[in-house]
Design a protein around this motif. Structure first.
Motif, PDB file in Angstrom:
ATOM      1  N   GLN A   1      11.291   3.968  -8.533  1.00 57.06           N
ATOM      2  CA  GLN A   1      10.787   4.895  -9.545  1.00 57.06           C
ATOM      3  C   GLN A   1       9.351   5.320  -9.246  1.00 57.06           C
ATOM      4  OE1 GLN A   1      10.187   3.174 -13.390  1.00 57.06           O
ATOM      5  NE2 GLN A   1      10.170   5.144 -14.471  1.00 57.06           N
ATOM      6  N   ILE A   2       8.514   4.343  -8.863  1.00 55.33           N
ATOM      7  CA  ILE A   2       7.103   4.669  -8.588  1.00 55.33           C
ATOM      8  C   ILE A   2       6.995   5.590  -7.378  1.00 55.33           C
ATOM      9  CG2 ILE A   2       4.841   3.703  -8.073  1.00 55.33           C
ATOM     10  CD1 ILE A   2       5.987   3.031 -10.878  1.00 55.33           C
ATOM     11  N   ASN A   3       7.754   5.289  -6.327  1.00 52.75           N
ATOM     12  CA  ASN A   3       7.684   6.116  -5.123  1.00 52.75           C
ATOM     13  C   ASN A   3       8.180   7.532  -5.383  1.00 52.75           C
ATOM     14  OD1 ASN A   3       6.524   4.285  -3.305  1.00 52.75           O
ATOM     15  ND2 ASN A   3       8.496   3.322  -2.848  1.00 52.75           N
ATOM     16  N   SER A   4       9.185   7.666  -6.251  1.00 49.44           N
ATOM     17  CA  SER A   4       9.682   9.005  -6.556  1.00 49.44           C
ATOM     18  C   SER A   4       8.635   9.814  -7.310  1.00 49.44           C
ATOM     19  CB  SER A   4      10.973   8.906  -7.384  1.00 49.44           C
ATOM     20  OG  SER A   4      10.722   8.305  -8.650  1.00 49.44           O
ATOM     21  N   VAL A   5       7.894   9.159  -8.185  1.00 51.30           N
ATOM     22  CA  VAL A   5       6.840   9.863  -8.927  1.00 51.30           C
ATOM     23  C   VAL A   5       5.703  10.240  -7.982  1.00 51.30           C
ATOM     24  CG1 VAL A   5       5.132   9.681 -10.755  1.00 51.30           C
ATOM     25  CG2 VAL A   5       7.431   8.752 -11.093  1.00 51.30           C
ATOM     26  N   LEU A   6       5.300   9.286  -7.113  1.00 49.33           N
ATOM     27  CA  LEU A   6       4.212   9.549  -6.170  1.00 49.33           C
ATOM     28  C   LEU A   6       4.626  10.620  -5.170  1.00 49.33           C
ATOM     29  CD1 LEU A   6       2.953   5.923  -5.507  1.00 49.33           C
ATOM     30  CD2 LEU A   6       1.800   7.709  -6.808  1.00 49.33           C
TER      31      LEU A   6
ATOM     32  N   GLY B   1       8.348  -0.655 -19.403  1.00 45.98           N
ATOM     33  CA  GLY B   1       9.287  -0.053 -20.351  1.00 45.98           C
ATOM     34  C   GLY B   1       8.698   1.157 -21.023  1.00 45.98           C
ATOM     35  N   GLY B   2       9.155   1.398 -22.255  1.00 45.83           N
ATOM     36  CA  GLY B   2       8.711   2.577 -22.978  1.00 45.83           C
ATOM     37  C   GLY B   2       9.638   3.749 -22.723  1.00 45.83           C
ATOM     38  N   PRO B   3       9.242   4.939 -23.103  1.00 43.36           N
ATOM     39  CA  PRO B   3      10.065   6.135 -22.873  1.00 43.36           C
ATOM     40  C   PRO B   3      10.388   6.319 -21.396  1.00 43.36           C
ATOM     41  CG  PRO B   3       8.238   6.623 -24.347  1.00 43.36           C
ATOM     42  CD  PRO B   3       7.994   5.244 -23.807  1.00 43.36           C
ATOM     43  N   VAL B   4      11.444   7.055 -21.146  1.00 42.10           N
ATOM     44  CA  VAL B   4      11.908   7.233 -19.765  1.00 42.10           C
ATOM     45  C   VAL B   4      10.820   7.877 -18.904  1.00 42.10           C
ATOM     46  CG1 VAL B   4      13.648   8.339 -18.313  1.00 42.10           C
ATOM     47  CG2 VAL B   4      14.293   7.423 -20.545  1.00 42.10           C
ATOM     48  N   ASP B   5      10.142   8.845 -19.452  1.00 40.69           N
ATOM     49  CA  ASP B   5       9.127   9.557 -18.667  1.00 40.69           C
ATOM     50  C   ASP B   5       7.727   8.977 -18.848  1.00 40.69           C
ATOM     51  OD1 ASP B   5       8.910  10.239 -21.293  1.00 40.69           O
ATOM     52  OD2 ASP B   5       8.578  12.387 -20.936  1.00 40.69           O
ATOM     53  N   ALA B   6       7.622   7.760 -19.428  1.00 42.82           N
ATOM     54  CA  ALA B   6       6.292   7.194 -19.692  1.00 42.82           C
ATOM     55  C   ALA B   6       5.532   6.945 -18.397  1.00 42.82           C
ATOM     56  CB  ALA B   6       6.434   5.896 -20.481  1.00 42.82           C
ATOM     57  N   THR B   7       6.215   6.383 -17.409  1.00 45.75           N
ATOM     58  CA  THR B   7       5.534   6.081 -16.139  1.00 45.75           C
ATOM     59  C   THR B   7       5.134   7.360 -15.427  1.00 45.75           C
ATOM     60  OG1 THR B   7       6.776   4.021 -15.911  1.00 45.75           O
ATOM     61  CG2 THR B   7       5.742   4.899 -13.930  1.00 45.75           C
ATOM     62  N   ALA B   8       6.055   8.318 -15.390  1.00 47.64           N
ATOM     63  CA  ALA B   8       5.758   9.579 -14.701  1.00 47.64           C
ATOM     64  C   ALA B   8       4.603  10.312 -15.371  1.00 47.64           C
ATOM     65  CB  ALA B   8       7.007  10.461 -14.672  1.00 47.64           C
ATOM     66  N   GLY B   9       4.520  10.210 -16.687  1.00 45.70           N
ATOM     67  CA  GLY B   9       3.441  10.904 -17.378  1.00 45.70           C
ATOM     68  C   GLY B   9       2.111  10.169 -17.300  1.00 45.70           C
TER      69      GLY B   9
ATOM     70  N   ILE C   1      -3.497   0.063  -9.052  1.00 45.14           N
ATOM     71  CA  ILE C   1      -2.406  -0.868  -8.780  1.00 45.14           C
ATOM     72  C   ILE C   1      -1.300  -0.593  -9.787  1.00 45.14           C
ATOM     73  CG2 ILE C   1      -1.713  -3.292  -8.670  1.00 45.14           C
ATOM     74  CD1 ILE C   1      -4.560  -4.004  -7.944  1.00 45.14           C
ATOM     75  N   VAL C   2      -0.113  -0.306  -9.282  1.00 44.87           N
ATOM     76  CA  VAL C   2       1.022   0.009 -10.143  1.00 44.87           C
ATOM     77  C   VAL C   2       2.042  -1.118 -10.028  1.00 44.87           C
ATOM     78  CG1 VAL C   2       2.782   1.706 -10.749  1.00 44.87           C
ATOM     79  CG2 VAL C   2       0.621   2.455  -9.699  1.00 44.87           C
ATOM     80  N   CYS C   3       2.390  -1.720 -11.155  1.00 46.89           N
ATOM     81  CA  CYS C   3       3.387  -2.790 -11.193  1.00 46.89           C
ATOM     82  C   CYS C   3       4.643  -2.231 -11.866  1.00 46.89           C
ATOM     83  CB  CYS C   3       2.869  -3.999 -11.974  1.00 46.89           C
ATOM     84  SG  CYS C   3       1.302  -4.639 -11.383  1.00 46.89           S
ATOM     85  N   GLY C   4       5.710  -2.090 -11.092  1.00 46.65           N
ATOM     86  CA  GLY C   4       6.927  -1.514 -11.645  1.00 46.65           C
ATOM     87  C   GLY C   4       8.006  -1.423 -10.596  1.00 46.65           C
ATOM     88  N   GLU C   5       9.067  -0.695 -10.926  1.00 49.23           N
ATOM     89  CA  GLU C   5      10.197  -0.540 -10.012  1.00 49.23           C
ATOM     90  C   GLU C   5       9.797   0.367  -8.850  1.00 49.23           C
ATOM     91  OE1 GLU C   5      13.522   0.813 -12.255  1.00 49.23           O
ATOM     92  OE2 GLU C   5      13.668  -1.030 -13.457  1.00 49.23           O
ATOM     93  N   GLU C   6       9.985  -0.156  -7.655  1.00 50.59           N
ATOM     94  CA  GLU C   6       9.477   0.527  -6.461  1.00 50.59           C
ATOM     95  C   GLU C   6      10.067   1.926  -6.310  1.00 50.59           C
ATOM     96  OE1 GLU C   6       8.889  -0.461  -1.689  1.00 50.59           O
ATOM     97  OE2 GLU C   6      10.111  -1.771  -2.962  1.00 50.59           O
TER      98      GLU C   6
ATOM     99  N   ALA D   1       0.836  -1.193   0.000  1.00 49.89           N
ATOM    100  CA  ALA D   1       0.000   0.000   0.000  1.00 49.89           C
ATOM    101  C   ALA D   1       0.872   1.245   0.000  1.00 49.89           C
ATOM    102  CB  ALA D   1      -0.924   0.004   1.211  1.00 49.89           C
ATOM    103  N   VAL D   2       0.521   2.211  -0.800  1.00 48.35           N
ATOM    104  CA  VAL D   2       1.262   3.470  -0.898  1.00 48.35           C
ATOM    105  C   VAL D   2       0.316   4.600  -0.516  1.00 48.35           C
ATOM    106  CG1 VAL D   2       2.536   5.014  -2.416  1.00 48.35           C
ATOM    107  CG2 VAL D   2       2.705   2.544  -2.733  1.00 48.35           C
ATOM    108  N   THR D   3       0.750   5.427   0.373  1.00 47.78           N
ATOM    109  CA  THR D   3      -0.077   6.546   0.811  1.00 47.78           C
ATOM    110  C   THR D   3       0.031   7.677  -0.196  1.00 47.78           C
ATOM    111  OG1 THR D   3       0.348   5.957   3.102  1.00 47.78           O
ATOM    112  CG2 THR D   3      -0.532   8.144   2.697  1.00 47.78           C
TER     113      THR D   3
END
Length: 205
Positions: free
Chosen positions: A196-201, A167-175, A189-194, A67-69
């Motif tokens: 990277q996801i936490n930095s975006v959140l 994968g995809g472009p570097v900023d694909a997840t952030a966008g 639900i986000v499936c990816g590198e923890e 869970a991510v707040t």
């Protein structure tokens, strides 16, 4: 004249008396002994009740969602869960998440799956029949719908959105994360590198 002695009475010897007969009344009647027969089969004892079977919990496939707040405290913001996965394993993790949601009772039409890299095989197959037929399936809302993150603007919101950062472009997840969060009615639900996801959140998504 001398008197003749009286004739002796003949002595009766016991042997001449004949067999003695015991009166029937004086005999003690013997109780007849039962004739031994086969012994009756022993009555089997009831078997002790078997112990109650222990229920084995079903193994949960794949990593447990974390869970991510989210920064916002608004009640309208959906819950966010993170499933750590590499870019190569993000799509498989998303598939396992969908299976868990369906097992938990979610309707297939409640789930939207987005990919940042290669499209899901289902999406690639359906797009081979043309975009009109592909988006008609989306509008019907009867089944899980898979779409490229670049097309998320066209996809309507659903109660649950699963984002595979594969994968995809570097900023694909952030966008894609802000838009995916906006499309999710109750759960993202986000499936990816923890990291990277936490930095975006953490950046205020």
């Amino acid at each position: 004249m001398p008197l003749n002695p009286a004739p002796e009475e003949p002595q009766i010897h016991e042997s001449a008396q004949g067999p003695r007969v015991t009166p029937a009344a004086s005999r003690t009647a013997q109780t007849p002994r039962p004739v031994p027969g086969p012994r009756p089969a022993p009555v089997p004892r009831p078997a002790p009740p078997a112990p109650p079977a222990q229920r084995v919990p079903k193994a949960t496939p794949g990593p447990v969602p974390t869970a991510v707040t989210t920064p916002s405290v608004s009640a309208s913001v959906p819950q966010v869960q993170l499933i750590p996965a590499s870019a190569e394993g993000a799509l498989d993790a998303a598939e396992e998440a969908v299976d868990l949601l369906l097992d938990a009772g979610r309707a297939p039409g409640d789930i939207l799956v987005l990919t940042t890299g290669d499209p899901h095989p289902w999406a690639a197959h359906e797009l081979s029949f043309g975009e009109a037929a592909y988006w008609a399936l989306h509008d019907a809302g009867d089944d899980v719908f898979y779409a490229d993150a670049a097309q998320v603007q066209r996809a309507a919101g659903r109660p649950v959105v699963v984002l595979a950062a594969n994968g995809g472009p570097v900023d694909a997840t952030a966008g894609t994360l802000p838009v995916a969060l906006a499309r999710a009615g109750a759960l993202l639900i986000v499936c990816g590198e923890e990291q990277q996801i936490n930095s975006v959140l953490g950046a205020g998504v």
